[in-house]
Scaffold this motif. Structure first.
Motif, PDB file in Angstrom:
ATOM      1  N   GLN A   1       8.202  11.319 -65.300  1.00  0.00           N
ATOM      2  CA  GLN A   1       9.376  10.953 -64.507  1.00  0.00           C
ATOM      3  C   GLN A   1       9.589   9.450 -64.654  1.00  0.00           C
ATOM      4  OE1 GLN A   1       8.924  11.221 -60.228  1.00  0.00           O
ATOM      5  NE2 GLN A   1      11.085  11.760 -59.957  1.00  0.00           N
TER       6      GLN A   1
ATOM      7  N   TYR B   1       1.919  17.546 -69.677  1.00  0.00           N
ATOM      8  CA  TYR B   1       2.101  16.552 -68.627  1.00  0.00           C
ATOM      9  C   TYR B   1       3.564  16.543 -68.201  1.00  0.00           C
ATOM     10  CZ  TYR B   1       3.672  13.695 -72.615  1.00  0.00           C
ATOM     11  OH  TYR B   1       4.315  13.238 -73.750  1.00  0.00           O
ATOM     12  N   THR B   2       3.785  16.094 -66.977  1.00  0.00           N
ATOM     13  CA  THR B   2       5.141  15.934 -66.463  1.00  0.00           C
ATOM     14  C   THR B   2       5.422  14.449 -66.320  1.00  0.00           C
ATOM     15  OG1 THR B   2       5.119  18.046 -65.291  1.00  0.00           O
ATOM     16  CG2 THR B   2       6.685  16.393 -64.528  1.00  0.00           C
TER      17      THR B   2
ATOM     18  N   LYS C   1      12.486  14.992 -63.723  1.00  0.00           N
ATOM     19  CA  LYS C   1      11.158  15.301 -64.238  1.00  0.00           C
ATOM     20  C   LYS C   1      11.246  16.234 -65.448  1.00  0.00           C
ATOM     21  CE  LYS C   1       8.716  14.787 -59.830  1.00  0.00           C
ATOM     22  NZ  LYS C   1       7.824  15.451 -58.846  1.00  0.00           N
ATOM     23  N   TYR C   2      10.402  15.932 -66.443  1.00  0.00           N
ATOM     24  CA  TYR C   2      10.334  16.733 -67.664  1.00  0.00           C
ATOM     25  C   TYR C   2       8.861  17.020 -67.972  1.00  0.00           C
ATOM     26  CZ  TYR C   2      15.041  14.841 -68.207  1.00  0.00           C
ATOM     27  OH  TYR C   2      16.347  14.478 -68.001  1.00  0.00           O
ATOM     28  N   THR C   3       8.575  18.264 -68.312  1.00  0.00           N
ATOM     29  CA  THR C   3       7.220  18.636 -68.708  1.00  0.00           C
ATOM     30  C   THR C   3       7.165  18.788 -70.225  1.00  0.00           C
ATOM     31  OG1 THR C   3       6.725  19.747 -66.622  1.00  0.00           O
ATOM     32  CG2 THR C   3       5.379  20.349 -68.530  1.00  0.00           C
TER      33      THR C   3
ATOM     34  N   ASP D   1       0.467  16.171 -63.158  1.00  0.00           N
ATOM     35  CA  ASP D   1      -0.009  17.409 -63.808  1.00  0.00           C
ATOM     36  C   ASP D   1      -0.378  17.160 -65.268  1.00  0.00           C
ATOM     37  OD1 ASP D   1       0.305  19.028 -61.519  1.00  0.00           O
ATOM     38  OD2 ASP D   1       2.446  19.223 -61.908  1.00  0.00           O
TER      39      ASP D   1
ATOM     40  N   TYR E   1       3.456   9.933 -64.125  1.00  0.00           N
ATOM     41  CA  TYR E   1       2.978  11.134 -64.792  1.00  0.00           C
ATOM     42  C   TYR E   1       2.230  11.990 -63.778  1.00  0.00           C
ATOM     43  CZ  TYR E   1       4.024   9.136 -69.379  1.00  0.00           C
ATOM     44  OH  TYR E   1       4.665   8.608 -70.473  1.00  0.00           O
TER      45      TYR E   1
ATOM     46  N   LEU F   1      12.755  20.080 -65.447  1.00  0.00           N
ATOM     47  CA  LEU F   1      12.392  20.755 -64.205  1.00  0.00           C
ATOM     48  C   LEU F   1      13.551  20.832 -63.223  1.00  0.00           C
ATOM     49  CD1 LEU F   1       8.746  19.538 -63.553  1.00  0.00           C
ATOM     50  CD2 LEU F   1       9.598  21.413 -64.973  1.00  0.00           C
TER      51      LEU F   1
ATOM     52  N   GLU G   1      14.079  24.949 -71.152  1.00  0.00           N
ATOM     53  CA  GLU G   1      12.987  24.506 -72.026  1.00  0.00           C
ATOM     54  C   GLU G   1      13.459  24.511 -73.482  1.00  0.00           C
ATOM     55  OE1 GLU G   1       8.558  25.399 -71.528  1.00  0.00           O
ATOM     56  OE2 GLU G   1       9.145  26.833 -73.102  1.00  0.00           O
TER      57      GLU G   1
END
Length: 265
Positions: A63, A60-61, A140-142, A212, A210, A163, A168
């Motif tokens: 923010q 999930y991403t 944003k962070y996945t 994806d 959230y 992102l 990573e």
């Protein structure tokens, strides 16, 4: 940070618990959130969603839009399993850094990475963490959990990708216990205040989105909802569950946004 990391949310006591979360509630209204004494941690937003438990990758991403001055709030997902489960999530801080957690709860799991150690919130399991993630409001962070199977057994590796920078990092990895049959088909999204609480009035207003949210590449489904604060105390980790007005909106498949304010009922 590591000494004040959020505890495992014991959100459903038995393996066969229904996928719909029911919070234990008190019976009497308080005069207001400030009159409700609260210990740490406190889950002030919670809802349940379906997930295929035998996933190979869950991602999930996230923010966070909450102002940077707000500290000690954990934005997380918990996926259930027999006797426990695992959670992952982000803990932003005003100093431009964030902590990230990727932890398994239950007996018999094995740490597989230098970021991990045995034990999870004073119980059995494995805790994996990083505490120096570069962070900014709105970035944003996945976060992902990937399954690996080999002769040694089944393991999961957690990663986080910025992102904005494309960088990573591995949060950690753990091997599940022998005989582990997989995660259940439901999970909880929760937001937790885990430090500095004296009363439920200390709960901040928050915003988080959230996108994806997927298991093996397929978007998960979320339900839009509205919660009105009542200032009816819950119990234990849910003492402050009724002090925030909040909405959950679902702008697209695999996406949801939570916006809250402190209620005044």
């Amino acid at each position: 940070m590591k000494n004040s990391s959020p505890r495992y949310a014991r959100l459903a006591a038995t393996a066969g618990a229904a996928a719909v979360l029911v919070l234990a509630q008190g019976t009497a209204h308080a005069d207001g959130a400030g009159s409700i004494s609260a210990g740490n941690p406190q889950h002030f937003i919670n809802f349940t969603y379906d997930i295929p438990g035998k996933f190979s990758e869950y991602a999930y991403t996230v923010q966070v839009g909450t102002p940077l001055a707000t500290n000690s709030v954990y934005y997380a997902h918990f996926v259930y399993a027999k006797g426990g489960g695992f959670y992952s999530g982000i803990q932003p801080h005003p100093n431009g850094r964030a902590g990230v957690r990727f932890s398994f709860f239950g007996a018999g799991a094995t740490p597989l990475h230098s970021n991990c150690h045995g034990g999870a919130d004073a119980g059995q399991g494995v805790t994996c963490s990083i505490d120096d993630l570069e962070y900014a409001v709105g970035r944003k962070y996945t976060i992902s959990a990937k399954k690996t199977s080999d002769d040694a057994g089944v393991s999961y590796t957690g990663t986080i990708k910025d992102l904005t920078t494309g960088k990573e990092r591995t949060i950690g990895a753990w091997r599940v216990p022998q005989g582990f049959t997989g995660f259940y088909n439901y999970a909880d999204a929760f937001i937790e205040k885990f430090a500095g609480i004296r009363t439920c009035a200390d709960i901040p207003a928050v915003t988080v989105s959230y996108t994806d949210v997927k298991a093996d590449g397929k978007p998960l489904a979320f339900k839009a909802s509205t919660h009105k604060a009542t200032n009816v105390p819950g119990k234990g980790i849910y003492t402050c569950s009724n002090v925030s007005d909040y909405t959950v909106t679902t702008p697209a498949p695999g996406s949801y946004t939570v916006e809250s304010s402190v209620g005044s009922s």
